[in-house]
Design a protein around this motif. Sequence first.
Motif, PDB file in Angstrom:
ATOM      1  N   THR A 134       0.887  -1.114   0.001  1.00  0.00           N
ATOM      2  CA  THR A 134      -0.015  -0.035  -0.069  1.00  0.00           C
ATOM      3  C   THR A 134       0.823   1.331   0.071  1.00  0.00           C
ATOM      4  O   THR A 134       0.748   2.227   0.699  1.00  0.00           O
ATOM      5  CB  THR A 134      -0.952   0.201   1.217  1.00  0.00           C
ATOM      6  N   ASP A 135       1.840   1.125  -1.166  1.00  0.00           N
ATOM      7  CA  ASP A 135       2.597   2.564  -0.962  1.00  0.00           C
ATOM      8  C   ASP A 135       1.786   3.539  -1.819  1.00  0.00           C
ATOM      9  O   ASP A 135       0.594   3.362  -2.262  1.00  0.00           O
ATOM     10  CB  ASP A 135       3.978   2.297  -1.715  1.00  0.00           C
ATOM     11  N   ALA A 136       2.251   4.667  -2.027  1.00  0.00           N
ATOM     12  CA  ALA A 136       1.667   5.791  -2.594  1.00  0.00           C
ATOM     13  C   ALA A 136       1.408   5.669  -3.797  1.00  0.00           C
ATOM     14  O   ALA A 136       0.186   6.026  -4.572  1.00  0.00           O
ATOM     15  CB  ALA A 136       2.540   7.033  -2.218  1.00  0.00           C
ATOM     16  N   ALA A 137       2.269   5.044  -4.720  1.00  0.00           N
ATOM     17  CA  ALA A 137       2.229   4.680  -6.034  1.00  0.00           C
ATOM     18  C   ALA A 137       0.916   3.777  -6.276  1.00  0.00           C
ATOM     19  O   ALA A 137      -0.024   3.969  -7.124  1.00  0.00           O
ATOM     20  CB  ALA A 137       3.495   4.133  -6.602  1.00  0.00           C
ATOM     21  N   HIS A 138       0.846   2.707  -5.528  1.00  0.00           N
ATOM     22  CA  HIS A 138      -0.355   1.729  -5.825  1.00  0.00           C
ATOM     23  C   HIS A 138      -1.543   2.345  -5.206  1.00  0.00           C
ATOM     24  O   HIS A 138      -2.510   2.267  -5.848  1.00  0.00           O
ATOM     25  CB  HIS A 138      -0.088   0.407  -5.121  1.00  0.00           C
ATOM     26  N   ALA A 158       5.343  17.936  -3.861  1.00  0.00           N
ATOM     27  CA  ALA A 158       5.554  19.402  -3.586  1.00  0.00           C
ATOM     28  C   ALA A 158       7.232  19.357  -3.709  1.00  0.00           C
ATOM     29  O   ALA A 158       8.010  20.535  -3.667  1.00  0.00           O
ATOM     30  CB  ALA A 158       5.321  19.658  -2.254  1.00  0.00           C
ATOM     31  N   GLY A 159       7.907  18.239  -4.072  1.00  0.00           N
ATOM     32  CA  GLY A 159       9.348  18.274  -4.354  1.00  0.00           C
ATOM     33  C   GLY A 159      10.012  18.248  -3.165  1.00  0.00           C
ATOM     34  O   GLY A 159      11.399  18.441  -2.963  1.00  0.00           O
ATOM     35  N   GLN A 160       9.325  17.708  -1.861  1.00  0.00           N
ATOM     36  CA  GLN A 160      10.045  17.639  -0.710  1.00  0.00           C
ATOM     37  C   GLN A 160      10.742  16.439  -0.485  1.00  0.00           C
ATOM     38  O   GLN A 160      11.617  16.218   0.330  1.00  0.00           O
ATOM     39  CB  GLN A 160       9.241  18.009   0.534  1.00  0.00           C
ATOM     40  N   LEU A 161      10.320  15.210  -1.046  1.00  0.00           N
ATOM     41  CA  LEU A 161      10.882  14.071  -0.998  1.00  0.00           C
ATOM     42  C   LEU A 161      10.950  13.491  -2.523  1.00  0.00           C
ATOM     43  O   LEU A 161      10.304  13.956  -3.498  1.00  0.00           O
ATOM     44  CB  LEU A 161       9.891  13.030  -0.450  1.00  0.00           C
ATOM     45  N   PRO A 162      12.145  12.791  -2.427  1.00  0.00           N
ATOM     46  CA  PRO A 162      12.382  12.045  -3.948  1.00  0.00           C
ATOM     47  C   PRO A 162      11.154  11.099  -4.346  1.00  0.00           C
ATOM     48  O   PRO A 162      10.444  10.690  -3.523  1.00  0.00           O
ATOM     49  CB  PRO A 162      13.609  11.417  -3.815  1.00  0.00           C
ATOM     50  N   GLU A 163      11.317  10.861  -5.734  1.00  0.00           N
ATOM     51  CA  GLU A 163      10.232  10.137  -6.270  1.00  0.00           C
ATOM     52  C   GLU A 163      10.130   8.687  -5.987  1.00  0.00           C
ATOM     53  O   GLU A 163       9.068   7.991  -5.681  1.00  0.00           O
ATOM     54  CB  GLU A 163      10.234  10.121  -7.948  1.00  0.00           C
ATOM     55  N   SER A 164      11.354   8.322  -5.456  1.00  0.00           N
ATOM     56  CA  SER A 164      11.455   6.861  -4.982  1.00  0.00           C
ATOM     57  C   SER A 164      10.742   6.651  -3.705  1.00  0.00           C
ATOM     58  O   SER A 164      10.502   5.403  -3.341  1.00  0.00           O
ATOM     59  CB  SER A 164      12.993   6.419  -4.671  1.00  0.00           C
ATOM     60  N   SER A 165      10.294   7.520  -2.990  1.00  0.00           N
ATOM     61  CA  SER A 165       9.530   7.326  -1.735  1.00  0.00           C
ATOM     62  C   SER A 165       8.040   6.945  -2.097  1.00  0.00           C
ATOM     63  O   SER A 165       7.385   6.478  -1.232  1.00  0.00           O
ATOM     64  CB  SER A 165       9.337   8.811  -0.814  1.00  0.00           C
ATOM     65  N   LEU A 166       7.672   6.920  -3.345  1.00  0.00           N
ATOM     66  CA  LEU A 166       6.306   6.573  -3.782  1.00  0.00           C
ATOM     67  C   LEU A 166       6.269   5.156  -3.786  1.00  0.00           C
ATOM     68  O   LEU A 166       5.109   4.305  -3.583  1.00  0.00           O
ATOM     69  CB  LEU A 166       5.812   7.144  -4.984  1.00  0.00           C
ATOM     70  N   HIS A 167       7.343   4.581  -3.842  1.00  0.00           N
ATOM     71  CA  HIS A 167       7.594   3.023  -3.922  1.00  0.00           C
ATOM     72  C   HIS A 167       8.101   2.472  -2.772  1.00  0.00           C
ATOM     73  O   HIS A 167       9.414   2.549  -2.462  1.00  0.00           O
ATOM     74  CB  HIS A 167       8.382   2.606  -5.244  1.00  0.00           C
ATOM     75  N   ARG A 168       7.489   1.928  -1.998  1.00  0.00           N
ATOM     76  CA  ARG A 168       8.107   0.944  -0.867  1.00  0.00           C
ATOM     77  C   ARG A 168       7.236  -0.202  -0.505  1.00  0.00           C
ATOM     78  O   ARG A 168       6.066  -0.305  -0.798  1.00  0.00           O
ATOM     79  CB  ARG A 168       8.141   2.090   0.479  1.00  0.00           C
TER      80      ARG A 168
END
Length: 287
Positions: free
Chosen positions: A71-75, A144-154
């Motif tokens: 249930t990461d942000a991307a999914h 908002a650009g405060q975290l890298p895009e890789s944070s969407l996948h965990r």
Amino acid sequence: MTAVDADGNAQGAAAAPGRLRTAIRRLGRLLPTPTGTPFTFCYGLILLGTAVYADFGDQATVSQLLRDSSTDAAHLTEQPLVVLVASALWVAGGLYSAYGVAFALVLTALERRVGGARTAGVFLVGHVLATLATELPVAGAVAAGQLPESSLHRLDYGISFGLMACIGALSGLVSRPARWTMLGVAGAMCAQDLIELIDPLASAGHPIALLTGIACRSLIRDGLPGPRRLRRPRERAEADAVPPAQAAVDAEALRGRLAGPVVPAPPRPRAEGDDPRPAADTALHGR
């Protein structure tokens, strides 16, 4: 050995099977059964099957299934309903996880008190709200650009959020010592997670789920009988006391029953010289 000792041993031996049956019956109520707790029993079988497969199945396939169930942000953006359900079908840690044992004990106790539908509702609400409360801020921070895009996948899966919600709900249905014990243990686990921050999102989601379950206590108690409270001797005496007016009525009725029905006296035979006219007429003519 005296006869008294022999009788005592015989009575103890006769009572042993009864005590054993009582202990087995009480132990059985702690575990889910297909008739007593169907939701927990069926859900537990699913979790047992996925845990066995996660430990002994093909690890490449297991890893892919866990990534697809995360249930990461991307999914959550692409297929929210699928991953919210699929992520709750796995136990983090597999067969050797303490979450599995806690799941069986907590959900069994909750379902025996409020039923399967309300238990499932508490678990689902805690699982969904805690997941959204931790993942949506990540998606916003990435946008908002405060975290890298890789944070969407965990990798985010498991039953811990729903379990914490059920612990919070169950704490309102047990005795006070058990309530504070449960909340103390759950609070200590949440505090440890927040201190260690091994998984920041899970560490923040556990207290959110626990508070969600506590908030659900008033909802699941609707229509249920309230807990019985032992009254003090003075309260029992006041409740059993009869009001003075009612006591007087009862005493009068009792005296009437003891005295029996009133029997009229037989008429006195009239002697010679008596005036046959009624006494009222005599008084009237004599005035």
